[in-house]
Design a protein around this motif. Structure first.
Motif, PDB file in Angstrom:
ATOM      1  N   LEU A   8      -6.075  -0.053   1.350  1.00  0.00           N
ATOM      2  CA  LEU A   8      -7.255  -0.766   1.829  1.00  0.00           C
ATOM      3  C   LEU A   8      -7.819  -0.005   3.021  1.00  0.00           C
ATOM      4  O   LEU A   8      -7.070   0.469   3.887  1.00  0.00           O
ATOM      5  CB  LEU A   8      -6.894  -2.188   2.283  1.00  0.00           C
ATOM      6  N   VAL A   9      -9.149   0.075   3.095  1.00  0.00           N
ATOM      7  CA  VAL A   9      -9.765   0.817   4.193  1.00  0.00           C
ATOM      8  C   VAL A   9     -10.999   0.101   4.707  1.00  0.00           C
ATOM      9  O   VAL A   9     -11.757  -0.491   3.933  1.00  0.00           O
ATOM     10  CB  VAL A   9     -10.120   2.262   3.756  1.00  0.00           C
ATOM     11  N   ASN A  10     -11.152   0.152   6.031  1.00  0.00           N
ATOM     12  CA  ASN A  10     -12.375  -0.370   6.665  1.00  0.00           C
ATOM     13  C   ASN A  10     -12.556   0.359   7.987  1.00  0.00           C
ATOM     14  O   ASN A  10     -11.895   0.072   8.976  1.00  0.00           O
ATOM     15  CB  ASN A  10     -12.259  -1.884   6.904  1.00  0.00           C
ATOM     16  N   ASN A  11     -13.441   1.371   7.947  1.00  0.00           N
ATOM     17  CA  ASN A  11     -13.742   2.176   9.142  1.00  0.00           C
ATOM     18  C   ASN A  11     -12.479   2.820   9.739  1.00  0.00           C
ATOM     19  O   ASN A  11     -12.165   2.650  10.914  1.00  0.00           O
ATOM     20  CB  ASN A  11     -14.443   1.335  10.206  1.00  0.00           C
ATOM     21  N   ASN A  12     -11.786   3.575   8.906  1.00  0.00           N
ATOM     22  CA  ASN A  12     -10.554   4.246   9.360  1.00  0.00           C
ATOM     23  C   ASN A  12     -10.646   5.762   9.186  1.00  0.00           C
ATOM     24  O   ASN A  12      -9.696   6.420   8.764  1.00  0.00           O
ATOM     25  CB  ASN A  12      -9.351   3.708   8.583  1.00  0.00           C
ATOM     26  N   GLU A  13     -11.801   6.331   9.509  1.00  0.00           N
ATOM     27  CA  GLU A  13     -11.967   7.776   9.301  1.00  0.00           C
ATOM     28  C   GLU A  13     -10.992   8.612  10.126  1.00  0.00           C
ATOM     29  O   GLU A  13     -10.647   9.726   9.753  1.00  0.00           O
ATOM     30  CB  GLU A  13     -13.402   8.192   9.631  1.00  0.00           C
ATOM     31  N   SER A  14     -10.506   8.092  11.261  1.00  0.00           N
ATOM     32  CA  SER A  14      -9.619   8.882  12.126  1.00  0.00           C
ATOM     33  C   SER A  14      -8.215   9.010  11.561  1.00  0.00           C
ATOM     34  O   SER A  14      -7.486   9.952  11.895  1.00  0.00           O
ATOM     35  CB  SER A  14      -9.556   8.261  13.525  1.00  0.00           C
ATOM     36  N   THR A  15      -7.806   8.077  10.682  1.00  0.00           N
ATOM     37  CA  THR A  15      -6.425   8.104  10.179  1.00  0.00           C
ATOM     38  C   THR A  15      -6.323   8.248   8.661  1.00  0.00           C
ATOM     39  O   THR A  15      -5.247   8.513   8.139  1.00  0.00           O
ATOM     40  CB  THR A  15      -5.682   6.826  10.598  1.00  0.00           C
ATOM     41  N   LEU A  16      -7.427   8.061   7.937  1.00  0.00           N
ATOM     42  CA  LEU A  16      -7.366   8.005   6.478  1.00  0.00           C
ATOM     43  C   LEU A  16      -6.886   9.320   5.869  1.00  0.00           C
ATOM     44  O   LEU A  16      -6.071   9.321   4.930  1.00  0.00           O
ATOM     45  CB  LEU A  16      -8.742   7.630   5.910  1.00  0.00           C
ATOM     46  N   ALA A  17      -7.361  10.444   6.378  1.00  0.00           N
ATOM     47  CA  ALA A  17      -6.976  11.733   5.794  1.00  0.00           C
ATOM     48  C   ALA A  17      -5.473  11.936   5.895  1.00  0.00           C
ATOM     49  O   ALA A  17      -4.805  12.330   4.925  1.00  0.00           O
ATOM     50  CB  ALA A  17      -7.719  12.873   6.493  1.00  0.00           C
ATOM     51  N   GLY A  18      -4.906  11.655   7.059  1.00  0.00           N
ATOM     52  CA  GLY A  18      -3.461  11.803   7.225  1.00  0.00           C
ATOM     53  C   GLY A  18      -2.694  10.885   6.312  1.00  0.00           C
ATOM     54  O   GLY A  18      -1.640  11.250   5.772  1.00  0.00           O
ATOM     55  N   CYS A  19      -3.219   9.678   6.120  1.00  0.00           N
ATOM     56  CA  CYS A  19      -2.573   8.713   5.224  1.00  0.00           C
ATOM     57  C   CYS A  19      -2.525   9.241   3.788  1.00  0.00           C
ATOM     58  O   CYS A  19      -1.462   9.282   3.164  1.00  0.00           O
ATOM     59  CB  CYS A  19      -3.330   7.391   5.299  1.00  0.00           C
ATOM     60  N   ILE A  20      -3.688   9.639   3.253  1.00  0.00           N
ATOM     61  CA  ILE A  20      -3.747  10.108   1.858  1.00  0.00           C
ATOM     62  C   ILE A  20      -2.907  11.372   1.677  1.00  0.00           C
ATOM     63  O   ILE A  20      -2.174  11.516   0.683  1.00  0.00           O
ATOM     64  CB  ILE A  20      -5.206  10.349   1.435  1.00  0.00           C
ATOM     65  N   GLN A  21      -2.991  12.291   2.615  1.00  0.00           N
ATOM     66  CA  GLN A  21      -2.241  13.544   2.499  1.00  0.00           C
ATOM     67  C   GLN A  21      -0.732  13.309   2.526  1.00  0.00           C
ATOM     68  O   GLN A  21       0.031  14.059   1.928  1.00  0.00           O
ATOM     69  CB  GLN A  21      -2.657  14.492   3.624  1.00  0.00           C
ATOM     70  N   SER A  22      -0.285  12.263   3.206  1.00  0.00           N
ATOM     71  CA  SER A  22       1.156  12.003   3.277  1.00  0.00           C
ATOM     72  C   SER A  22       1.716  11.452   1.967  1.00  0.00           C
ATOM     73  O   SER A  22       2.892  11.657   1.655  1.00  0.00           O
ATOM     74  CB  SER A  22       1.461  11.039   4.425  1.00  0.00           C
ATOM     75  N   VAL A  23       0.881  10.727   1.180  1.00  0.00           N
ATOM     76  CA  VAL A  23       1.371  10.134  -0.067  1.00  0.00           C
ATOM     77  C   VAL A  23       1.026  10.973  -1.291  1.00  0.00           C
ATOM     78  O   VAL A  23       1.667  10.839  -2.348  1.00  0.00           O
ATOM     79  CB  VAL A  23       0.819   8.701  -0.250  1.00  0.00           C
ATOM     80  N   ARG A  24       0.011  11.825  -1.204  1.00  0.00           N
ATOM     81  CA  ARG A  24      -0.494  12.565  -2.356  1.00  0.00           C
ATOM     82  C   ARG A  24       0.602  13.322  -3.119  1.00  0.00           C
ATOM     83  O   ARG A  24       0.620  13.284  -4.360  1.00  0.00           O
ATOM     84  CB  ARG A  24      -1.608  13.515  -1.899  1.00  0.00           C
ATOM     85  N   PRO A  25       1.558  13.998  -2.443  1.00  0.00           N
ATOM     86  CA  PRO A  25       2.568  14.745  -3.209  1.00  0.00           C
ATOM     87  C   PRO A  25       3.519  13.860  -4.006  1.00  0.00           C
ATOM     88  O   PRO A  25       4.249  14.368  -4.863  1.00  0.00           O
ATOM     89  CB  PRO A  25       3.336  15.500  -2.106  1.00  0.00           C
ATOM     90  N   HIS A  26       3.532  12.544  -3.746  1.00  0.00           N
ATOM     91  CA  HIS A  26       4.566  11.682  -4.323  1.00  0.00           C
ATOM     92  C   HIS A  26       4.042  10.741  -5.400  1.00  0.00           C
ATOM     93  O   HIS A  26       4.848  10.060  -6.053  1.00  0.00           O
ATOM     94  CB  HIS A  26       5.211  10.843  -3.206  1.00  0.00           C
ATOM     95  N   VAL A  27       2.734  10.673  -5.607  1.00  0.00           N
ATOM     96  CA  VAL A  27       2.170   9.706  -6.558  1.00  0.00           C
ATOM     97  C   VAL A  27       1.246  10.421  -7.545  1.00  0.00           C
ATOM     98  O   VAL A  27       0.850  11.570  -7.334  1.00  0.00           O
ATOM     99  CB  VAL A  27       1.390   8.591  -5.824  1.00  0.00           C
ATOM    100  N   ASP A  28       0.916   9.695  -8.615  1.00  0.00           N
ATOM    101  CA  ASP A  28       0.023  10.276  -9.616  1.00  0.00           C
ATOM    102  C   ASP A  28      -1.440  10.109  -9.249  1.00  0.00           C
ATOM    103  O   ASP A  28      -2.273  10.955  -9.569  1.00  0.00           O
ATOM    104  CB  ASP A  28       0.281   9.608 -10.979  1.00  0.00           C
ATOM    105  N   GLU A  29      -1.760   8.988  -8.600  1.00  0.00           N
ATOM    106  CA  GLU A  29      -3.144   8.754  -8.226  1.00  0.00           C
ATOM    107  C   GLU A  29      -3.198   7.897  -6.971  1.00  0.00           C
ATOM    108  O   GLU A  29      -2.255   7.186  -6.634  1.00  0.00           O
ATOM    109  CB  GLU A  29      -3.905   8.068  -9.356  1.00  0.00           C
TER     110      GLU A  29
END
Length: 980
Positions: A8-29
């Motif tokens: 879930l996201v609401n005005n989180n541009e400062s942390t969203l990239a780090g969040c997605i990059q941390s999970v991307r290697p472990h999930v399919d989507e």
């Protein structure tokens, strides 16, 4: 198997990239559900490859979560993450392999959450949350603080903790917390209206009221939560207990807080937080024994991690650690128990790079003296192989309690050696280090509790540094001798202990800054593998100035930048690169340095101005030095040992160079007085200046000026007057301040053996007289070693005339190799604890050695001693008396021909430099001054012969390049000393 991550996201541009990059290697989507962002969160999600959906915010988190789950319905597993969180995965198995091993679809996986303060990245608390599950088997309920329930009401949710991962949460800034608290309280009260019997809502309201400082309300909601929540809801019940305990504490109701703690521990005996809270109560009530015990129990519970429990007190870890040792320091019972345990421990002492040690026997004796009463075993290790058959290693291994340690790396060797020695404590000790602090059980306890920290000092007479290193470690042991109390010392000691808590200082090791010539190649080779700062210090100490300049400079933000800059400046000075040194000083003074670091470069700037022919630069330096002294009345420099008197003396020298003589005399006087008349260099320079200023008006004027400056009512000041008047050749004034000597205690069987070296090459004209003057000394404990350096003349025939005296030893080399080589050869044959050398054309006063030995014996800290002497002509008639000033370590001053040194200091300083033939004595004196004090005896006790055949006379006429070339060689090695 398909895994989807829902965010879930609401005005989180400062942390969203780090969040997605941390999970991307472990999930399919990755599925991102935006609830109304107005910043760049949505474009960022698209750019990072996420599927983005939009859901209008309805003030209900469970609805938004369930909307996201609908877009993951084709997945076997879903990972739910907030946009201000990052996944930390630490396992050899991949996330997918671990997920495949899960047995039941009714299992929900909880993760540990590390909550950080956004402003300073401080860890605030550790909690747990259910985040990994089958989206077809579970859904969310709850407007806020939503929770998972089985989709089939007949199913039972099983919760397990993932042991391989944690989430890092950065959403807890103080400002955000206030805003969030208001929003959450409003939503929870609305939820309570809908379902007034929901225990979870009461628990969450207890949390919100606690964070808003409404402690009485927090207590009431926590009590209601505990009455409604099922016993199986252990995590939420523990949270309710925590806020109840803490609220009572904030209301200063210690009695109710204690009752709340008892109730919590009765239900959850492995929950860490109540132990920490109880410890704090005992600490503030000064129940020291109970406080120490409870702090230790809190640490144990944190380490054990029994079950899924919150850890709010983790944010107080440093406070608990400090309070624990305050409690220990206040409890004699605890301290006495810990001391007894340490006394019973065995120490594994690992000596690192033993091949670099200059005095093996002294080190072993030193360790034995320091470790009296302790059981210890010594190991040897180096990053270069130690071969048992090599003589040096063999000598070490001849000791009964010394063995080689095995391991490619130091940590591995230490662990292996400690285990084989069955030791309780591992102590890393580098070659040539000596423990200068006292050793006792308290100091060892402090070192262990400070994460094994000891202070390492590496200084010459003025130059060097000090730092902390982790050297001592408490070994893991099942031995019954090591009980739980001492083992607790090793727990939680990431931070160095505040030394102000104890009435003793820490362990301090000293190592020489100077590296002897015969060890320099080995040092350079071995320290290639050490940290950059250690390589820098070794290269500089080995006079490898080109290598110092070639070393890579740390970044400006590094704490080591100033150290590298400082030594690169000195290296540039020694290589004659004055312009480059100037640029580096200016760069340092413009850098963003600490106040203490800046002092180094201000002082260097003053020294540079003193050596530059630019008057404006001198005036600028005077202003800068004065302003610095005004703002820093107590000067504490890191790498140059200076005091206020040194700064004032530098200002005075600059004033003198500018012709401001009266001002300079006043400043020198202030400098001398600020040192309480202990700064001898300042004293002699002031005396020289007074003599030069008032000599035209007569010696009486000089003497009156000196007596005005040197307060004869002060014992320190008065003690300087005799040597200063002697130095100025004002003997009639000197005798007024001559102090009667104490009866000598030197003599008899305990007198130290003195080895006098006499190198000779064809200069036999005065040899008989020279030998006789040594063998006729009133001091009998001597040996005279004559080294015939391949002479063509029959030196042996003259020596044989003294065969009746067994103290005379004669050696001859096959070929002439020069004076420094002959001296080193003589040193190799010498046995004395004191040594000196004399030329074959000079003579000694009969009481020369008696007075020299007597004086240096009164100064155990001294490395060498020199005295005044006479000049005599070729016929032996005295021409003049040479009065020597106090030794000034500037890289050029000689100790003169009347000179003795300690053999122990020789081993640290190294022998004569054979590349400096003609000026080897000055270089040798400098190195002795760098390892200890050189004391002065103001008595002429030696006769130096001036004649055409002497080496000095030959150099005067251009031999060996003359004094200019020889001084140039010396400057290339030691010029930096004039700047420190």
């Amino acid at each position: 198997m398909k895994i989807t991550c829902c965010i879930l996201v609401n005005n989180n541009e400062s942390t969203l990239a780090g969040c997605i990059q941390s999970v991307r290697p472990h999930v399919d989507e990755v599925v991102v559900v935006d609830t109304g962002s107005t910043d760049s969160s949505v474009p960022m999600a698209y750019e990072l490859g996420a599927r983005v959906y939009f859901y209008p915010w309805s003030d209900d988190f469970s609805e938004a979560r369930n909307f996201a789950l609908k877009h993951a319905k084709e997945s076997e597993w879903v990972l739910v993450v907030d946009s201000d969180e990052e996944l930390l995965w630490e396992c050899k198995l991949s996330f997918r392999e671990w997920a495949a091993s899960l047995q039941s679809k009714q299992t929900v996986i909880a993760f540990e959450f590390l909550h950080y303060e956004m402003s300073d990245s401080r860890l605030l608390s550790v909690t747990h949350s259910e985040r990994f599950f089958d989206p077809a088997s579970f859904s969310y309920i709850g407007r806020i603080h939503e929770r998972l329930i089985p989709a089939n009401e007949n199913d039972v949710k099983r919760v397990e903790l993932c042991p391989h991962a944690a989430f890092r949460h950065f959403g807890y800034s103080s400002e955000f917390h206030i805003e969030k608290n208001v929003r959450n309280t409003r939503s929870l009260l609305k939820e309570l209206e809908t379902n007034p019997a929901e225990g979870f809502t009461y628990r969450y309201l207890s949390t919100e009221y606690y964070h808003s400082g409404q402690y009485r309300d927090s207590i009431q909601y926590a009590k209601t939560a505990l009455s409604l929540l099922a016993g199986t809801e252990t995590y939420s019940r523990a949270q309710a207990h925590y806020y109840k305990m803490m609220s009572f504490l904030h209301l200063d109701n210690a009695l109710e807080a204690k009752l709340a703690i008892e109730a919590c521990l009765q239900e959850f005996p492995d929950y860490a937080d109540p132990y920490g809270i109880a410890a704090e109560i005992c600490f503030h009530e000064q129940c020291w024994d109970d406080a120490f015990r409870l702090y230790c129990e809190w640490e144990q519970k944190v380490d054990q991690r029994s079950g899924i429990m919150p850890n709010h007190c983790i944010s107080l870890k440093d406070t608990f650690w400090r309070h624990k040792w305050i409690a220990a320091s206040q409890s004699n019972k605890i301290k006495d128990g810990l001391r007894k345990e340490v006394q019973q421990m065995k120490v594994a002492l690992l000596i690192v790079h033993p091949q670099l040690e200059t005095d093996r026997e002294d080190l072993l004796d030193h360790v034995a003296a320091k470790c009296v009463g302790m059981t210890y075993e010594i190991g040897l290790w180096s990053n270069r192989p130690l071969i048992k058959s090599e003589n040096d290693v063999k000598s070490w291994l001849e000791q009964s309690n010394v063995r080689l340690a095995e391991g490619k790396e130091l940590a591995q060797a230490g662990s292996s050696f400690a285990a084989k020695s069955n030791a309780d404590i591992l102590w890393i000790w580098y070659a040539n280090e000596r423990l200068v602090s006292d050793w006792n059980e308290d100091k060892m306890l402090e070192a262990i509790s400070s994460n094994g920290a000891v202070t390492v000092r590496s200084y010459s007479e003025r130059l060097g540094g000090q730092w902390a290193e982790q050297r001592i470690r408490l070994c893991k042991s099942d031995d019954a001798r090591v009980n739980r109390s001492v083992q607790q010392l090793a727990a939680g000691s990431e931070k160095e202990l505040d030394r102000s808590l104890f009435a003793y200082d820490g362990l301090v090791l000293e190592r020489p800054f100077l590296i002897p010539a015969d060890k320099q190649d080995a040092y350079m080779d071995i320290y290639k593998r050490e940290a950059p700062l250690q390589r820098l210090l070794v290269a500089f100490s080995c006079h490898r100035y080109d290598e110092v300049l070639a070393m890579r400079q740390p970044s400006d933000e590094s704490a080591e930048w100033a150290v590298f800059q400082f030594y690169k400046i000195l290296a540039s000075i020694n290589l004659g690169l004055m312009e480059e040194a100037s640029v580096k000083i200016y760069n340092a003074m413009e850098a963003n340095l600490s106040e203490q670091d800046m002092l180094l470069f201000i002082y260097l700037y003053g020294k540079l101005a003193l050596n530059a022919d630019i008057d404006e630069m001198k005036r600028e330096a005077i202003t800068l030095l004065k302003n610095t002294l005004e703002s820093n009345p107590i000067i504490e420099t890191k790498h140059v040992l200076t005091a206020e008197s040194d700064w004032l003396a530098l200002i005075a020298e600059l004033q003198w160079k500018l012709g401001e003589r009266k001002a300079a005399l006043v400043t020198w006087r202030h400098g001398l007085e600020s040192s309480a008349y202990t700064n001898e260099t300042c004293a002699y320079r002031l005396a020289e200046a007074i003599y030069e200023e008032y000599k035209p008006e007569g010696l009486d004027k000089v003497s009156r000026a000196l007596l005005e400056v040197f307060n004869i009512q002060d014992s320190e000041a008065q003690s300087l007057l005799y040597p200063i008047f002697c130095y100025l050749n004002m003997q009639e004034w000197a005798v007024l301040f001559l102090r009667p000597r104490e009866p000598s205690e030197v003599g008899g069987r305990e007198s130290p053996l003195v080895s006098i070296l006499m190198p000779i090459y064809n200069d036999t004209a005065y040899l008989f007289e020279s030998i006789r003057s040594i063998l006729s000394q009133t001091y009998l404990g001597l040996e005279l070693i004559v080294v015939d350096d391949g002479s063509d003349e029959d030196v042996a025939a003259i020596v044989r005339r003294f065969n009746y005296d067994s103290r005379l030893k004669y050696y001859r080399t096959a070929i002439n190799r020069g004076l420094p080589n002959a001296l080193n050869y003589g040193i190799s044959k010498a046995s004395g604890s004191l040594m000196g050398w004399t030329s074959a054309d000079n003579m000694a006063h009969p009481r020369w050695l008696e007075r020299m030995v007597e004086t240096i014996s009164a100064h155990p800290e001294a490395s060498a001693i020199y005295s005044d002497y006479y000049h005599m002509d070729k016929n032996g008639l005295v021409i003049e008396t040479k009065r020597m000033p106090a030794y000034k370590l500037n890289g050029l001053q000689n100790g003169g021909p009347s000179f003795l040194w300690r053999s122990s200091s020789l081993r640290k300083a190294g022998g004569f430099d054979e590349s400096l033939f003609g000026i080897e004595d000055r270089d040798f004196t400098v190195r002795l001054a760098l390892v200890g004090r050189i004391v002065q005896l103001q008595e002429p006790l030696y006769y130096y012969r001036i004649h055409e055949g002497s080496l000095s006379s030959k150099i005067e006429t251009g031999s060996l390049g003359g004094w200019t070339e020889l001084h140039g060689k010396l400057k290339r090695k030691w010029l930096y000393l004039s700047f420190v």
